[in-house]
Design an enzyme around this catalytic site. Sequence first.
Site, PDB file in Angstrom:
ATOM      1  N   CYS A  25       0.858  -1.190   0.000  1.00  0.00           N
ATOM      2  CA  CYS A  25       0.000   0.000   0.000  1.00  0.00           C
ATOM      3  C   CYS A  25       0.892   1.239   0.000  1.00  0.00           C
ATOM      4  O   CYS A  25       0.808   2.102   0.858  1.00  0.00           O
ATOM      5  CB  CYS A  25      -0.951   0.004   1.192  1.00  0.00           C
ATOM      6  SG  CYS A  25      -2.284   1.225   1.038  1.00  0.00           S
ATOM      7  N   LEU A  26       1.765   1.302  -1.003  1.00  0.00           N
ATOM      8  CA  LEU A  26       2.845   2.282  -1.013  1.00  0.00           C
ATOM      9  C   LEU A  26       2.343   3.703  -1.221  1.00  0.00           C
ATOM     10  O   LEU A  26       1.377   3.951  -1.934  1.00  0.00           O
ATOM     11  CB  LEU A  26       3.854   1.913  -2.105  1.00  0.00           C
ATOM     12  CG  LEU A  26       4.456   0.508  -2.012  1.00  0.00           C
ATOM     13  CD1 LEU A  26       5.464   0.296  -3.115  1.00  0.00           C
ATOM     14  CD2 LEU A  26       5.087   0.279  -0.645  1.00  0.00           C
ATOM     15  N   HIS A  82       7.121   5.852   1.209  1.00  0.00           N
ATOM     16  CA  HIS A  82       7.842   4.664   0.751  1.00  0.00           C
ATOM     17  C   HIS A  82       8.706   4.976  -0.472  1.00  0.00           C
ATOM     18  O   HIS A  82       9.865   4.534  -0.557  1.00  0.00           O
ATOM     19  CB  HIS A  82       6.858   3.553   0.360  1.00  0.00           C
ATOM     20  CG  HIS A  82       6.086   2.980   1.496  1.00  0.00           C
ATOM     21  ND1 HIS A  82       4.721   3.091   1.602  1.00  0.00           N
ATOM     22  CD2 HIS A  82       6.487   2.273   2.581  1.00  0.00           C
ATOM     23  CE1 HIS A  82       4.312   2.475   2.688  1.00  0.00           C
ATOM     24  NE2 HIS A  82       5.354   1.976   3.304  1.00  0.00           N
ATOM     25  N   GLN A  85       3.854  -9.690  13.311  1.00  0.00           N
ATOM     26  CA  GLN A  85       4.000  -8.423  14.016  1.00  0.00           C
ATOM     27  C   GLN A  85       2.647  -7.802  14.347  1.00  0.00           C
ATOM     28  O   GLN A  85       2.581  -6.707  14.905  1.00  0.00           O
ATOM     29  CB  GLN A  85       4.851  -7.442  13.216  1.00  0.00           C
ATOM     30  CG  GLN A  85       4.221  -6.902  11.938  1.00  0.00           C
ATOM     31  CD  GLN A  85       5.194  -6.067  11.126  1.00  0.00           C
ATOM     32  OE1 GLN A  85       6.201  -6.570  10.618  1.00  0.00           O
ATOM     33  NE2 GLN A  85       4.929  -4.779  11.028  1.00  0.00           N
ATOM     34  N   ASP A 106       8.736   5.516  11.783  1.00  0.00           N
ATOM     35  CA  ASP A 106       8.879   4.308  12.590  1.00  0.00           C
ATOM     36  C   ASP A 106      10.226   4.324  13.301  1.00  0.00           C
ATOM     37  O   ASP A 106      11.009   3.368  13.223  1.00  0.00           O
ATOM     38  CB  ASP A 106       8.753   3.071  11.699  1.00  0.00           C
ATOM     39  CG  ASP A 106       7.396   2.981  11.030  1.00  0.00           C
ATOM     40  OD1 ASP A 106       6.378   2.986  11.749  1.00  0.00           O
ATOM     41  OD2 ASP A 106       7.344   2.934   9.793  1.00  0.00           O
ATOM     42  N   TYR A 147       2.650  10.757   5.823  1.00  0.00           N
ATOM     43  CA  TYR A 147       2.158   9.687   4.955  1.00  0.00           C
ATOM     44  C   TYR A 147       2.153   8.374   5.733  1.00  0.00           C
ATOM     45  O   TYR A 147       3.095   8.050   6.456  1.00  0.00           O
ATOM     46  CB  TYR A 147       3.036   9.542   3.719  1.00  0.00           C
ATOM     47  CG  TYR A 147       2.725  10.519   2.620  1.00  0.00           C
ATOM     48  CD1 TYR A 147       1.608  10.341   1.803  1.00  0.00           C
ATOM     49  CD2 TYR A 147       3.543  11.625   2.381  1.00  0.00           C
ATOM     50  CE1 TYR A 147       1.317  11.240   0.782  1.00  0.00           C
ATOM     51  CE2 TYR A 147       3.262  12.522   1.360  1.00  0.00           C
ATOM     52  CZ  TYR A 147       2.146  12.327   0.566  1.00  0.00           C
ATOM     53  OH  TYR A 147       1.858  13.219  -0.438  1.00  0.00           O
ATOM     54  N   SER A 159       0.242   4.165   5.326  1.00  0.00           N
ATOM     55  CA  SER A 159      -0.693   3.276   4.648  1.00  0.00           C
ATOM     56  C   SER A 159      -2.049   3.295   5.338  1.00  0.00           C
ATOM     57  O   SER A 159      -3.092   3.115   4.696  1.00  0.00           O
ATOM     58  CB  SER A 159      -0.135   1.846   4.631  1.00  0.00           C
ATOM     59  OG  SER A 159       1.079   1.801   3.924  1.00  0.00           O
ATOM     60  N   ARG A 160      -2.053   3.529   6.639  1.00  0.00           N
ATOM     61  CA  ARG A 160      -3.313   3.542   7.381  1.00  0.00           C
ATOM     62  C   ARG A 160      -4.127   4.813   7.141  1.00  0.00           C
ATOM     63  O   ARG A 160      -5.288   4.891   7.567  1.00  0.00           O
ATOM     64  CB  ARG A 160      -3.056   3.335   8.875  1.00  0.00           C
ATOM     65  CG  ARG A 160      -2.620   1.910   9.211  1.00  0.00           C
ATOM     66  CD  ARG A 160      -2.556   1.656  10.712  1.00  0.00           C
ATOM     67  NE  ARG A 160      -2.408   0.238  10.998  1.00  0.00           N
ATOM     68  CZ  ARG A 160      -1.251  -0.396  11.142  1.00  0.00           C
ATOM     69  NH1 ARG A 160      -0.122   0.290  10.988  1.00  0.00           N
ATOM     70  NH2 ARG A 160      -1.201  -1.681  11.401  1.00  0.00           N
TER      71      ARG A 160
END
EC number: 6.3.2.1
Length: 282
Positions: free
Chosen positions: A32-33, A37, A61, A151, A185, A187-188
């Site tokens: 889901c780039l 990314h 995970q 992250d 940005y 993906s969620r």
Amino acid sequence: MQLFSTVQEMHEYSRKQRALGKSIGLVPTMGCLHEGHLTLMKEAKKNCDVVIASVFVNPIQFGPNEDYDAYPRQIERDASALEQVGVDALFCPSVKEMYPKGYHTYIEVENEFTNKLCGAKRPGHFRGVATVVTKLMNITAAEHAFFGQKDAQQVVVLSRVVADLNLPIQIHMVPIVREPSGLAYSSRNTYLSSIEKKQALILSQSLQKAKTAYLAGERNRGCLIKVVTETLAQEKMAVVDYVQVYTFPELEEFSSYTGKIIIAIAVYIGKTRLIDNIILGE
């Protein structure tokens, strides 16, 4: 761009590239780039001869009540985007390929890096991250791996794994990429309605308020946390998971500190959990 789905195929490709004297950069993703990314891919292109991206939604995970089944998967769209930015190879293994029957080996970082921030509320999460990324680094024979600052705790954990296990790879952390509105940005973000996306702007706004206080001379941990929490409270739909300030990259608490720090937050907007952070200081 070449597409591989088995470990053997990926091994063979990587061995050929290394035999030609080419350096390999790895960008692990769960698909889901988005532009964040793609920025990692571009950074890898600058630093390496060959760039390998992986798309694998890693089940180990995710916790039992998390969104593994619902996590967005758009492999055809992702492959097209990767090809456009010049990625050389895409590794898309199945769960059975990565964790075949009889799989029993996991990597766990047992210290203060994993029992706070996202690790405090997601037991086993970084065990899953450390395991899958170590496997991907070995499978691709990469010399460099690229991760986003959003992250940051993950980067700290993986850097510890690389150092402790003497892995011949360098971890690179790339700054957060944001939408024009300031929203990081993720993906969620696809889970958010248009109204929720506006509400989510409070995350970056709260961090900017803390940055302003920091640049004005504030160094007290409690005061910086208060600035962020009070700003988040202005958005009634925002439910705070955590607001924390630590030294970086040590992730240690302090009362008043003049070195590099990270202000990290996790906030629910509706049912969607979003994370963001800012790193300040020298």
